[in-house]
Design a protein around this motif. Sequence first.
Motif, PDB file in Angstrom:
ATOM      1  N   ASP A 128     -37.011  20.732  33.016  1.00  0.00           N
ATOM      2  CA  ASP A 128     -37.806  21.729  33.743  1.00  0.00           C
ATOM      3  C   ASP A 128     -39.247  21.283  33.976  1.00  0.00           C
ATOM      4  O   ASP A 128     -39.982  21.975  34.685  1.00  0.00           O
ATOM      5  CB  ASP A 128     -37.827  23.056  32.965  1.00  0.00           C
ATOM      6  CG  ASP A 128     -36.460  23.718  32.916  1.00  0.00           C
ATOM      7  OD1 ASP A 128     -35.626  23.410  33.790  1.00  0.00           O
ATOM      8  OD2 ASP A 128     -36.221  24.530  32.003  1.00  0.00           O
ATOM      9  N   PRO A 161     -39.822  20.067  37.860  1.00  0.00           N
ATOM     10  CA  PRO A 161     -39.767  21.240  38.747  1.00  0.00           C
ATOM     11  C   PRO A 161     -40.936  22.191  38.532  1.00  0.00           C
ATOM     12  O   PRO A 161     -41.471  22.752  39.498  1.00  0.00           O
ATOM     13  CB  PRO A 161     -38.433  21.898  38.373  1.00  0.00           C
ATOM     14  CG  PRO A 161     -37.590  20.776  37.879  1.00  0.00           C
ATOM     15  CD  PRO A 161     -38.533  19.861  37.166  1.00  0.00           C
ATOM     16  N   GLU A 221     -43.986  20.712  40.214  1.00  0.00           N
ATOM     17  CA  GLU A 221     -43.890  20.746  41.679  1.00  0.00           C
ATOM     18  C   GLU A 221     -44.111  22.158  42.220  1.00  0.00           C
ATOM     19  O   GLU A 221     -44.813  22.339  43.215  1.00  0.00           O
ATOM     20  CB  GLU A 221     -42.531  20.215  42.124  1.00  0.00           C
ATOM     21  CG  GLU A 221     -42.347  18.719  41.892  1.00  0.00           C
ATOM     22  CD  GLU A 221     -40.994  18.236  42.373  1.00  0.00           C
ATOM     23  OE1 GLU A 221     -40.641  18.526  43.528  1.00  0.00           O
ATOM     24  OE2 GLU A 221     -40.280  17.576  41.590  1.00  0.00           O
ATOM     25  N   PRO A 275     -39.299  26.164  46.562  1.00  0.00           N
ATOM     26  CA  PRO A 275     -38.265  25.998  45.532  1.00  0.00           C
ATOM     27  C   PRO A 275     -36.908  25.563  46.075  1.00  0.00           C
ATOM     28  O   PRO A 275     -36.107  25.001  45.332  1.00  0.00           O
ATOM     29  CB  PRO A 275     -38.176  27.400  44.899  1.00  0.00           C
ATOM     30  CG  PRO A 275     -38.595  28.325  45.996  1.00  0.00           C
ATOM     31  CD  PRO A 275     -39.648  27.582  46.776  1.00  0.00           C
ATOM     32  N   ILE A 281     -35.978  21.821  45.785  1.00  0.00           N
ATOM     33  CA  ILE A 281     -35.924  21.435  44.371  1.00  0.00           C
ATOM     34  C   ILE A 281     -34.652  21.966  43.734  1.00  0.00           C
ATOM     35  O   ILE A 281     -33.979  21.258  42.967  1.00  0.00           O
ATOM     36  CB  ILE A 281     -37.179  21.954  43.646  1.00  0.00           C
ATOM     37  CG1 ILE A 281     -38.428  21.306  44.258  1.00  0.00           C
ATOM     38  CG2 ILE A 281     -37.111  21.668  42.151  1.00  0.00           C
ATOM     39  CD1 ILE A 281     -39.728  21.933  43.823  1.00  0.00           C
ATOM     40  N   LEU A 337     -33.361  28.652  39.456  1.00  0.00           N
ATOM     41  CA  LEU A 337     -34.584  27.875  39.266  1.00  0.00           C
ATOM     42  C   LEU A 337     -35.758  28.787  38.947  1.00  0.00           C
ATOM     43  O   LEU A 337     -36.560  28.496  38.046  1.00  0.00           O
ATOM     44  CB  LEU A 337     -34.880  27.054  40.521  1.00  0.00           C
ATOM     45  CG  LEU A 337     -36.205  26.279  40.515  1.00  0.00           C
ATOM     46  CD1 LEU A 337     -36.224  25.249  39.388  1.00  0.00           C
ATOM     47  CD2 LEU A 337     -36.440  25.603  41.863  1.00  0.00           C
TER      48      LEU A 337
END
Length: 295
Positions: free
Chosen positions: A205, A208, A211, A219, A222, A233
Amino acid sequence: MSVSDTPDWPTSHLLAADVAFVALASEPAPLALDCDSLARDIGKDPDLPSGVVPLPVLRDWLLKRPGDYGSRDAVWRELVLRARLRGAEWTIAAVGMAMPALVRIAGQLSAGYRGDPADIDSEVLTGFLEALRDHLDLTRPALYASLTMAAWRAGRRLRLADDGTVPVEDIEYVAAGSRTPKMPYGHPDLLVRRAGTLRIIDEADVQPWIEVRLGRRAPEPIAARLGITVDALRMRLARADERLAQAIAEGCLTEVASTSAVAATMAQAKRRTSIRAGRASTRGPAGTRGVAVAA
């Protein structure tokens, strides 16, 4: 708007995007959207034309119905998703669908501008693309208005600079060695990476989180890269937020963590990994729709 010295291609990036859109939207295989599937996707019944509709036709249809916000959001949600997940072709398509508004914005901002109007075009296009690719939240309404407002803000910043309004950062000068900043300090991504190393959050995690939270990336790409749903996510990142906040409050990321604290954190991380692996085995193929669950 600027005109090119070469008749085949405009020097304005905005007008160049329009030329590219016309090529993509032309026969024999124009880009199109299946409006029937859009209605099913949003779970409502917007007043969209039926069947597969070429993008120029759909753009004209939307322009004639400025108050039909539900239909506009349905179309733009699909356009943004395709631009984010399918790449350049649909990015150009999204720009082309917004071209009437972008041209109008650029024209208004260019009035009285002392520089090259093509610079205004470029800023307007850049603002639109940044929102399209990364910053627009697809869970919120008025997607088209948000995109065009981002384009306007970007062009306006250039106009303000030209008008002599230059923003100056409020920088506090501190003489070298005069004092040490209070902890926690340093780049947030370093704290997050340390949290991953200590297993406060799962290492999967970390990137992500950086980012989406720091880079303000969208999102959807990703989640597709990770093979999970966007909702999953979001839940994973929200739980990472809670664990990071607790770790910072307890000093785990800014001080030397005790052996017992590290051991407890590792045990929790192992449990989360086991739960996540079990759920992944029962969720089905990546990308299928359903209820998203995140550890």
